[in-house]
Write an enzyme that holds these catalytic residues in place. Structure first.
Site, PDB file in Angstrom:
ATOM      1  N   GLY A  69      49.378   6.536 -54.646  1.00 45.30           N
ATOM      2  CA  GLY A  69      48.046   7.169 -54.159  1.00 45.30           C
ATOM      3  C   GLY A  69      47.444   5.920 -53.424  1.00 45.30           C
ATOM      4  N   VAL A 106      53.730  12.343 -57.226  1.00 44.61           N
ATOM      5  CA  VAL A 106      54.123  11.596 -58.465  1.00 44.61           C
ATOM      6  C   VAL A 106      54.177  12.462 -59.656  1.00 44.61           C
ATOM      7  CG1 VAL A 106      52.929   9.492 -57.645  1.00 44.61           C
ATOM      8  CG2 VAL A 106      51.695  11.066 -58.932  1.00 44.61           C
ATOM      9  N   TYR A 148      39.294  15.292 -66.695  1.00 43.22           N
ATOM     10  CA  TYR A 148      39.541  14.206 -66.086  1.00 43.22           C
ATOM     11  C   TYR A 148      39.202  13.017 -67.037  1.00 43.22           C
ATOM     12  CZ  TYR A 148      38.649  10.357 -62.538  1.00 43.22           C
ATOM     13  OH  TYR A 148      38.684   9.047 -62.083  1.00 43.22           O
ATOM     14  N   ALA A 154      39.771  13.302 -70.231  1.00 44.80           N
ATOM     15  CA  ALA A 154      40.813  13.508 -71.115  1.00 44.80           C
ATOM     16  C   ALA A 154      41.921  12.593 -70.720  1.00 44.80           C
ATOM     17  CB  ALA A 154      41.018  14.771 -71.587  1.00 44.80           C
TER      18      ALA A 154
END
Length: 232
Positions: A8, A55, A142, A144
Site C-alpha cells: 500500500g 495483496v 474495519y 474487526a
C-alpha cells in the site's frame, strides 16, 4: 543498506513510509493495487520500485516477491475500509475488507519468510488502528480486521522470534490521509481537541514510528499507538 518492502505504498501513510526509507538510502520496493499515476509519482520522487499487486491475491503476491531479491524489512500497510451500519453492509464488502486487511498480511508475510528465515533475521511491522484497540461505531468490519492484525502480530512475534525475526505493530489514530476526505473539518477539529496533544496526525508521524520499531533490536510483539494520546 536494507531491502524494504512496503505494501500500500502509493498513497498516504504508505507513501510516507516509502519516502522515509528511500531517504535513508535503503532499497525500497512498494506494492500498490490500482493507482498507477500515484505509484509513478512516488517512484519518481523516491527512486523506489513500484510493483502492481493485489495483496489479497496469494498468487499475485508470490509473483511480486519473486521480483525482490531479498527482504530485510516488511511493512504491511495495505488496507481498505467501509463506513456504515453493519445491517446495511454488503457481504462482499465485509469479505473484501478481511481479504485485504488480514489475508493480505498472511500472503505477504508468507512470501517474505524464505529470505528472512535463510538469514535468521528480519523485521515485520504491521499497521493496525486505534479502532482495532477500542472499536468504532459504523466501522465494525474495519475495527474487526484491525483487532485481528494486533492478535496476528503478537502470535507471529512468538512464532518467529526464535528465528531472529521481530514482529511489531503500529496503531495510528486520526491521520490526515485520503481516508479523512469525507470527514467534515468540524469533526476533524473535534477529534483533534479530544487528543491530549490537541492535533491530528500526519503520515510522516506514522512513518517515523514504523522506522523506529523496525530498527529496535530488542523489541517484538508490541503495539505502539500513534494517536496523540487519543487512545491510551
Amino acid at each position: 543498506m536494507a531491502t524494504v518492502v512496503v505494501t500500500g505504498g502509493s498513497r498516504g501513510i504508505g507513501a510516507a513510509i516509502v519516502a522515509r526509507y528511500a531517504g535513508r538510502g535503503d532499497r525500497v520496493y512498494f506494492l500498490y493495487e490500482k493507482n498507477h499515476e500515484a505509484a509513478k509519482a512516488v517512484s519518481e520522487k523516491t527512486g523506489a520500485v513500484p510493483i502492481c499487486c493485489d495483496v489479497a491475491d496469494g498468487e499475485a503476491v508470490k509473483e511480486a516477491f519473486s521480483k525482490i531479491p531479498e527482504v530485510d524489512i516488511l511493512v504491511c500497510n495495505a488496507g481498505v475500509c467501509w463506513y456504515g451500519l453493519l445491517t446495511t453492509m454488503p457481504e462482499g464488502e465485509w469479505d473484501r475488507i478481511f481479504d485485504v486487511n488480514v489475508k493480505g498480511i498472511y500472503n505477504c508475510v508468507k512470501a517474505a519468510m524464505p529470505a528472512m528465515l535463510k538469514k535468521h533475521s528480519g523485521s515485520i511491522v504491521t499497521l493496525s488502528s486505534m479502532w482495532g484497540q477500542v472499536g468504532a461505531s459504523c466501522e465494525a468490519a474495519y475495527s474487526a480486521t484491525k483487532g485481528a492484525v494486533i492478535a496476528l502480530t503478537k502470535a507471529l512475534a512468538k512464532e518467529l522470534g526464535p528465528s531472529g525475526i521481530r514482529v511489531n505493530c503500529v496503531a495510528p489514530g486520526v491521520i490526515l490521509t485520503d481516508m479523512c476526505a469525507n470527514v467534515s473539518p468540524e469533526i476533524l477539529e473535534e477529534l483533534a481537541q479530544e487528543a491530549p496533544l490537541e492535533r491530528n496526525g500526519t503520515p510522516a508521524d506514522v512513518a517515523k514510528v514504523v522506522e523506529s520499531l523496525a530498527d529496535a533490536e530488542f523489541v517484538t510483539g508490541q503495539v505502539l499507538g500513534v494517536s496523540g494520546g487519543l487512545v491510551m
